[in-house]
Design a protein around this motif. Structure first.
Motif, PDB file in Angstrom:
ATOM      1  N   ILE A  49      14.891 123.595  -6.371  1.00  0.00           N
ATOM      2  CA  ILE A  49      13.625 123.980  -6.997  1.00  0.00           C
ATOM      3  C   ILE A  49      13.027 125.139  -6.208  1.00  0.00           C
ATOM      4  CG2 ILE A  49      11.327 123.205  -7.708  1.00  0.00           C
ATOM      5  CD1 ILE A  49      12.454 120.343  -7.686  1.00  0.00           C
ATOM      6  N   VAL A  50      12.597 126.193  -6.906  1.00  0.00           N
ATOM      7  CA  VAL A  50      12.108 127.397  -6.232  1.00  0.00           C
ATOM      8  C   VAL A  50      10.890 127.938  -6.958  1.00  0.00           C
ATOM      9  CG1 VAL A  50      12.647 129.790  -5.618  1.00  0.00           C
ATOM     10  CG2 VAL A  50      14.378 128.020  -5.355  1.00  0.00           C
ATOM     11  N   VAL A  51       9.940 128.445  -6.152  1.00  0.00           N
ATOM     12  CA  VAL A  51       8.793 129.186  -6.680  1.00  0.00           C
ATOM     13  C   VAL A  51       8.893 130.613  -6.132  1.00  0.00           C
ATOM     14  CG1 VAL A  51       6.290 129.374  -6.795  1.00  0.00           C
ATOM     15  CG2 VAL A  51       7.372 127.114  -6.791  1.00  0.00           C
ATOM     16  N   HIS A  52       8.918 131.592  -7.015  1.00  0.00           N
ATOM     17  CA  HIS A  52       9.108 132.985  -6.619  1.00  0.00           C
ATOM     18  C   HIS A  52       7.978 133.842  -7.183  1.00  0.00           C
ATOM     19  CE1 HIS A  52      10.720 137.067  -6.536  1.00  0.00           C
ATOM     20  NE2 HIS A  52      11.659 136.662  -5.699  1.00  0.00           N
ATOM     21  N   HIS A  53       7.240 134.529  -6.298  1.00  0.00           N
ATOM     22  CA  HIS A  53       6.189 135.445  -6.747  1.00  0.00           C
ATOM     23  C   HIS A  53       5.931 136.474  -5.655  1.00  0.00           C
ATOM     24  CE1 HIS A  53       3.300 133.363  -4.127  1.00  0.00           C
ATOM     25  NE2 HIS A  53       3.811 132.224  -4.593  1.00  0.00           N
ATOM     26  N   SER A  54       5.103 137.455  -5.966  1.00  0.00           N
ATOM     27  CA  SER A  54       4.886 138.578  -5.045  1.00  0.00           C
ATOM     28  C   SER A  54       4.166 138.166  -3.766  1.00  0.00           C
ATOM     29  CB  SER A  54       4.085 139.681  -5.753  1.00  0.00           C
ATOM     30  OG  SER A  54       2.844 139.171  -6.224  1.00  0.00           O
ATOM     31  N   LEU A  57       6.639 135.652   1.368  1.00  0.00           N
ATOM     32  CA  LEU A  57       7.120 136.518   2.432  1.00  0.00           C
ATOM     33  C   LEU A  57       8.425 137.183   1.985  1.00  0.00           C
ATOM     34  CD1 LEU A  57       6.508 134.256   5.556  1.00  0.00           C
ATOM     35  CD2 LEU A  57       5.149 136.201   4.806  1.00  0.00           C
ATOM     36  N   PRO A  58       8.639 138.434   2.358  1.00  0.00           N
ATOM     37  CA  PRO A  58       9.855 139.141   1.926  1.00  0.00           C
ATOM     38  C   PRO A  58      11.142 138.408   2.256  1.00  0.00           C
ATOM     39  CG  PRO A  58       8.292 140.683   2.894  1.00  0.00           C
ATOM     40  CD  PRO A  58       7.722 139.315   3.112  1.00  0.00           C
ATOM     41  N   ILE A  59      11.221 137.793   3.440  1.00  0.00           N
ATOM     42  CA  ILE A  59      12.448 137.095   3.819  1.00  0.00           C
ATOM     43  C   ILE A  59      12.703 135.904   2.914  1.00  0.00           C
ATOM     44  CG2 ILE A  59      11.216 135.681   5.509  1.00  0.00           C
ATOM     45  CD1 ILE A  59      14.843 136.987   5.737  1.00  0.00           C
ATOM     46  N   ILE A  60      11.624 135.230   2.468  1.00  0.00           N
ATOM     47  CA  ILE A  60      11.772 134.087   1.562  1.00  0.00           C
ATOM     48  C   ILE A  60      12.249 134.562   0.197  1.00  0.00           C
ATOM     49  CG2 ILE A  60      10.548 132.220   0.399  1.00  0.00           C
ATOM     50  CD1 ILE A  60      11.016 131.725   3.339  1.00  0.00           C
ATOM     51  N   LYS A  61      11.689 135.667  -0.283  1.00  0.00           N
ATOM     52  CA  LYS A  61      12.105 136.185  -1.592  1.00  0.00           C
ATOM     53  C   LYS A  61      13.583 136.595  -1.574  1.00  0.00           C
ATOM     54  CE  LYS A  61       8.694 139.172  -1.956  1.00  0.00           C
ATOM     55  NZ  LYS A  61       7.808 140.225  -2.555  1.00  0.00           N
ATOM     56  N   GLU A  62      14.024 137.172  -0.460  1.00  0.00           N
ATOM     57  CA  GLU A  62      15.433 137.567  -0.365  1.00  0.00           C
ATOM     58  C   GLU A  62      16.345 136.346  -0.381  1.00  0.00           C
ATOM     59  OE1 GLU A  62      16.098 140.114   2.949  1.00  0.00           O
ATOM     60  OE2 GLU A  62      14.500 141.509   2.406  1.00  0.00           O
ATOM     61  N   VAL A  63      15.942 135.300   0.328  1.00  0.00           N
ATOM     62  CA  VAL A  63      16.741 134.070   0.345  1.00  0.00           C
ATOM     63  C   VAL A  63      16.809 133.460  -1.044  1.00  0.00           C
ATOM     64  CG1 VAL A  63      16.863 131.708   1.235  1.00  0.00           C
ATOM     65  CG2 VAL A  63      16.297 133.582   2.767  1.00  0.00           C
ATOM     66  N   VAL A  64      15.675 133.419  -1.719  1.00  0.00           N
ATOM     67  CA  VAL A  64      15.624 132.845  -3.070  1.00  0.00           C
ATOM     68  C   VAL A  64      16.549 133.606  -4.012  1.00  0.00           C
ATOM     69  CG1 VAL A  64      14.139 132.549  -5.095  1.00  0.00           C
ATOM     70  CG2 VAL A  64      13.326 131.844  -2.839  1.00  0.00           C
ATOM     71  N   GLU A  65      16.492 134.927  -3.967  1.00  0.00           N
ATOM     72  CA  GLU A  65      17.327 135.734  -4.855  1.00  0.00           C
ATOM     73  C   GLU A  65      18.806 135.540  -4.551  1.00  0.00           C
ATOM     74  OE1 GLU A  65      15.714 139.572  -4.156  1.00  0.00           O
ATOM     75  OE2 GLU A  65      13.780 139.090  -5.085  1.00  0.00           O
ATOM     76  N   LEU A  66      19.144 135.372  -3.268  1.00  0.00           N
ATOM     77  CA  LEU A  66      20.534 135.123  -2.892  1.00  0.00           C
ATOM     78  C   LEU A  66      21.005 133.764  -3.412  1.00  0.00           C
ATOM     79  CD1 LEU A  66      23.093 135.840  -1.303  1.00  0.00           C
ATOM     80  CD2 LEU A  66      22.025 134.836   0.724  1.00  0.00           C
ATOM     81  N   LEU A  67      20.165 132.740  -3.278  1.00  0.00           N
ATOM     82  CA  LEU A  67      20.535 131.402  -3.752  1.00  0.00           C
ATOM     83  C   LEU A  67      20.673 131.361  -5.266  1.00  0.00           C
ATOM     84  CD1 LEU A  67      18.240 129.188  -1.469  1.00  0.00           C
ATOM     85  CD2 LEU A  67      20.685 129.649  -1.210  1.00  0.00           C
ATOM     86  N   GLU A  70      23.977 132.687  -6.220  1.00  0.00           N
ATOM     87  CA  GLU A  70      25.051 131.762  -5.853  1.00  0.00           C
ATOM     88  C   GLU A  70      25.026 130.491  -6.692  1.00  0.00           C
ATOM     89  OE1 GLU A  70      27.490 132.363  -3.782  1.00  0.00           O
ATOM     90  OE2 GLU A  70      26.692 134.363  -3.373  1.00  0.00           O
ATOM     91  N   GLY A  71      24.066 130.357  -7.599  1.00  0.00           N
ATOM     92  CA  GLY A  71      24.001 129.186  -8.477  1.00  0.00           C
ATOM     93  C   GLY A  71      23.458 127.944  -7.801  1.00  0.00           C
ATOM     94  N   LEU A  72      22.711 128.109  -6.726  1.00  0.00           N
ATOM     95  CA  LEU A  72      22.184 126.953  -5.983  1.00  0.00           C
ATOM     96  C   LEU A  72      20.738 126.645  -6.349  1.00  0.00           C
ATOM     97  CD1 LEU A  72      23.710 127.824  -2.498  1.00  0.00           C
ATOM     98  CD2 LEU A  72      24.496 126.078  -4.106  1.00  0.00           C
ATOM     99  N   VAL A  73      20.175 127.360  -7.299  1.00  0.00           N
ATOM    100  CA  VAL A  73      18.818 127.103  -7.785  1.00  0.00           C
ATOM    101  C   VAL A  73      18.916 126.638  -9.232  1.00  0.00           C
ATOM    102  CG1 VAL A  73      16.597 128.140  -8.370  1.00  0.00           C
ATOM    103  CG2 VAL A  73      17.742 128.770  -6.243  1.00  0.00           C
ATOM    104  N   LYS A  74      18.340 125.482  -9.509  1.00  0.00           N
ATOM    105  CA  LYS A  74      18.422 124.896 -10.851  1.00  0.00           C
ATOM    106  C   LYS A  74      17.112 124.997 -11.624  1.00  0.00           C
ATOM    107  CE  LYS A  74      22.594 123.510  -9.753  1.00  0.00           C
ATOM    108  NZ  LYS A  74      22.635 123.722  -8.307  1.00  0.00           N
ATOM    109  N   ALA A  75      15.976 125.052 -10.923  1.00  0.00           N
ATOM    110  CA  ALA A  75      14.670 125.174 -11.586  1.00  0.00           C
ATOM    111  C   ALA A  75      13.869 126.244 -10.855  1.00  0.00           C
ATOM    112  CB  ALA A  75      13.923 123.848 -11.577  1.00  0.00           C
ATOM    113  N   LEU A  76      13.492 127.276 -11.589  1.00  0.00           N
ATOM    114  CA  LEU A  76      12.833 128.424 -10.974  1.00  0.00           C
ATOM    115  C   LEU A  76      11.507 128.701 -11.685  1.00  0.00           C
ATOM    116  CD1 LEU A  76      12.894 130.939  -9.094  1.00  0.00           C
ATOM    117  CD2 LEU A  76      14.142 132.119 -10.918  1.00  0.00           C
ATOM    118  N   PHE A  77      10.417 128.727 -10.910  1.00  0.00           N
ATOM    119  CA  PHE A  77       9.093 129.058 -11.438  1.00  0.00           C
ATOM    120  C   PHE A  77       8.761 130.478 -10.978  1.00  0.00           C
ATOM    121  CE2 PHE A  77       9.350 124.506 -11.079  1.00  0.00           C
ATOM    122  CZ  PHE A  77       8.726 124.033 -12.220  1.00  0.00           C
ATOM    123  N   VAL A  78       8.593 131.388 -11.949  1.00  0.00           N
ATOM    124  CA  VAL A  78       8.433 132.798 -11.594  1.00  0.00           C
ATOM    125  C   VAL A  78       7.353 133.444 -12.450  1.00  0.00           C
ATOM    126  CG1 VAL A  78      10.816 133.107 -10.851  1.00  0.00           C
ATOM    127  CG2 VAL A  78      10.222 133.478 -13.237  1.00  0.00           C
TER     128      VAL A  78
END
Length: 334
Positions: A49-54, A57-67, A70-78
């Motif tokens: 489960i991931v929440v992505h918004h502006s 922190l930049p490092i968190i956004k990069e990790v989220v986009e990488l995951l 890789e198909g490791l995120v199943k529910a994304l709130f953006v």
């Protein structure tokens, strides 16, 4: 509470997520690692489960986009801006509302926004189908919904502007790799101008057609607007006939001035529509030359104010102006 019960990742996927996340935050100092935004993210990521918004922190956004890739995120709130990602695919897109806040008011999302966001699903050649769900909690006219789903997107128009802020940042960051002219030549603004630039000859012909159409329309308007123009002219002639000699001279001078003005307007129009004058504004490369001149003039201003030296190196004052992206950067830097 409901979110805490959801778990979409298997044990091996959780281990991979943890390894990626811990390696990513190694670049942070110990104080930053203890921030709530860092500590509370890993449990959610491990459950898919991931929440992505502006605001992340930049490092968190990069990790989220990488995951996600890789198909490791199943529910994304953006938010909407995430839909611009080129490789951020999904199986299902859910719109929790058809309205969004644009800074002034809550409005119905535009067709281009809907197409961009819903386009994350159903990739050609990879997915058999893509599911898009709209959770609408308000009454909508059928035409409004139709325009949102099937309407044409808003045309993409460049707002490129050669400002002092832009020039200073370009000099600071180019580091000899490319010149300002190279950036301008390869800008979307110039590409768009050259792409939509019409054929010079056809533009000239169309301009003549519009001019003739305007003259004919104007003539017909006055003919229909004054059906008794002949009677009025006769009346004015009779009134002019009773004027004394001095009045006749005044009238003759006035009439001569009117004829002179009409003759001058005719000469001006003939000069304006001359091909050699019109075609200059339609030649390829003209816009680039204008940018060159503007760049040269603005660079001279920056040199006189001490923002850059004679060799084009940004000075301390110019470095300060590089950080000012609102208001008048030169005035604030002074």
């Amino acid at each position: 509470m409901f979110m805490s019960k959801l778990n979409f990742n298997a044990k091996n996927e959780k281990d991979v997520v943890k390894e990626i996340y811990e390696n990513a935050i190694l670049c942070l100092n110990e104080e930053d690692k203890n921030l709530p935004a860092i500590e509370l993210m890993l449990p959610l990521l491990q459950r898919g489960i991931v929440v992505h918004h502006s605001g992340r922190l930049p490092i968190i956004k990069e990790v989220v986009e990488l995951l996600i890739q890789e198909g490791l995120v199943k529910a994304l709130f953006v938010i909407k801006i995430f839909a611009m990602g080129l490789n951020m695919h999904a199986k299902t897109v859910v719109f929790t509302s058809v309205r969004k806040w644009d800074g002034d008011s809550h409005r119905i999302i535009r067709s281009g926004e809907y197409i961009q966001m819903s386009g994350r699903v159903g990739r050609r050649g990879k997915d058999e189908r893509g599911i898009c769900i709209i959770m609408n909690d308000e009454q909508m006219e059928m035409n409004t919904l139709k325009n949102m789903v099937l309407g044409k997107p808003v045309p993409l128009t460049s707002t490129f502007r050669l400002s002092y802020y832009y020039i200073l940042n370009l000099i600071c960051r180019a580091d000899g790799q490319f010149t300002a002219e190279h950036v301008i030549r390869n800008s979307f603004y110039l590409f768009q101008y050259e792409k939509v630039r019409p054929n010079p000859f056809m533009t000239f012909i169309n301009s003549l057609f519009v001019l003739v159409y305007y003259l004919i329309s104007t003539f017909l308007y006055y003919v229909h607007a004054f059906p008794d123009i002949g009677e009025r002219v006769s009346k004015f002639k009779k009134e002019a006939a009773i004027l004394d000699a001095y009045g006749k001279v005044e009238l003759a001078e006035y009439h001569k001035l009117i004829l002179d003005i009409a003759q001058l307007e005719k000469k001006m129009m003939s000069e304006i529509i001359r091909p050699e004058r019109v075609l200059y504004f339609l030649l390829p490369g003209r816009l680039l030359q204008e940018f060159r001149n503007e760049l040269k003039n603005r660079s001279q201003v920056l040199k006189k104010l001490g923002h850059i030296d004679a060799d084009g190196v940004v000075q301390l004052k110019g470095q300060a102006a590089c950080l000012i992206d609102t208001g008048d950067e030169l005035l604030i830097a002074e």
